[in-house]
Scaffold this motif. Sequence first.
Motif, mmCIF file in Angstrom:
data_model
loop_
_atom_site.group_PDB
_atom_site.id
_atom_site.type_symbol
_atom_site.label_atom_id
_atom_site.label_comp_id
_atom_site.label_asym_id
_atom_site.label_seq_id
_atom_site.Cartn_x
_atom_site.Cartn_y
_atom_site.Cartn_z
ATOM 1 N N ARG A 4 0.770 -1.308 -0.017
ATOM 2 C CA ARG A 4 0.063 -0.317 0.219
ATOM 3 C C ARG A 4 1.177 1.336 0.272
ATOM 4 O O ARG A 4 2.420 1.020 0.362
ATOM 5 C CB ARG A 4 -1.049 -0.037 0.954
ATOM 6 N N PRO A 5 0.374 2.349 -0.237
ATOM 7 C CA PRO A 5 1.111 3.683 -0.205
ATOM 8 C C PRO A 5 1.667 4.095 1.483
ATOM 9 O O PRO A 5 0.671 3.542 1.998
ATOM 10 C CB PRO A 5 -0.058 4.494 -1.283
ATOM 11 N N LEU A 6 2.449 4.378 1.312
ATOM 12 C CA LEU A 6 2.347 5.320 2.258
ATOM 13 C C LEU A 6 1.920 6.628 2.497
ATOM 14 O O LEU A 6 1.549 7.468 2.222
ATOM 15 C CB LEU A 6 3.916 5.672 2.944
ATOM 16 N N GLY A 7 1.007 6.173 3.911
ATOM 17 C CA GLY A 7 0.621 7.423 4.586
ATOM 18 C C GLY A 7 1.495 9.104 4.243
ATOM 19 O O GLY A 7 2.119 8.824 4.502
ATOM 20 N N ALA A 8 0.457 10.236 5.176
ATOM 21 C CA ALA A 8 1.199 11.291 4.981
ATOM 22 C C ALA A 8 2.010 11.712 5.944
ATOM 23 O O ALA A 8 3.429 12.126 6.004
ATOM 24 C CB ALA A 8 0.095 12.692 4.726
ATOM 25 N N LYS A 9 1.187 11.030 7.065
ATOM 26 C CA LYS A 9 2.401 10.706 8.023
ATOM 27 C C LYS A 9 3.939 10.282 7.644
ATOM 28 O O LYS A 9 5.098 10.496 8.817
ATOM 29 C CB LYS A 9 1.261 10.442 9.420
ATOM 30 N N GLU A 10 3.542 9.027 7.723
ATOM 31 C CA GLU A 10 4.049 7.708 7.324
ATOM 32 C C GLU A 10 5.560 8.200 6.292
ATOM 33 O O GLU A 10 6.329 8.228 6.901
ATOM 34 C CB GLU A 10 3.912 6.844 6.534
#
Length: 71
Positions: A4-10
């Motif tokens: 999955r794509p990294l989230g903004a915080k990640e």
Amino acid sequence: LLCRPLGAKEQKVTQSVLNDLLAHYEAVPKDAEALLTVGESKVDSSIAAPELAAYTMTVNQLMNLDEVLNK
């Protein structure tokens, strides 16, 4: 790696880790050289040692996430 794509915080945390590691390896290039001597693969000499070491350790941290280990 995570499926999955990294989230903004990640993404922010990962970029921060990369920046910190790059600053360290640029300040202490012998640490980068020592890291890059480990393993069987040859080092890509077209990439600066501090940059390659920083990316190596960033990926190492991502690969050790529980989400990666427990897919």
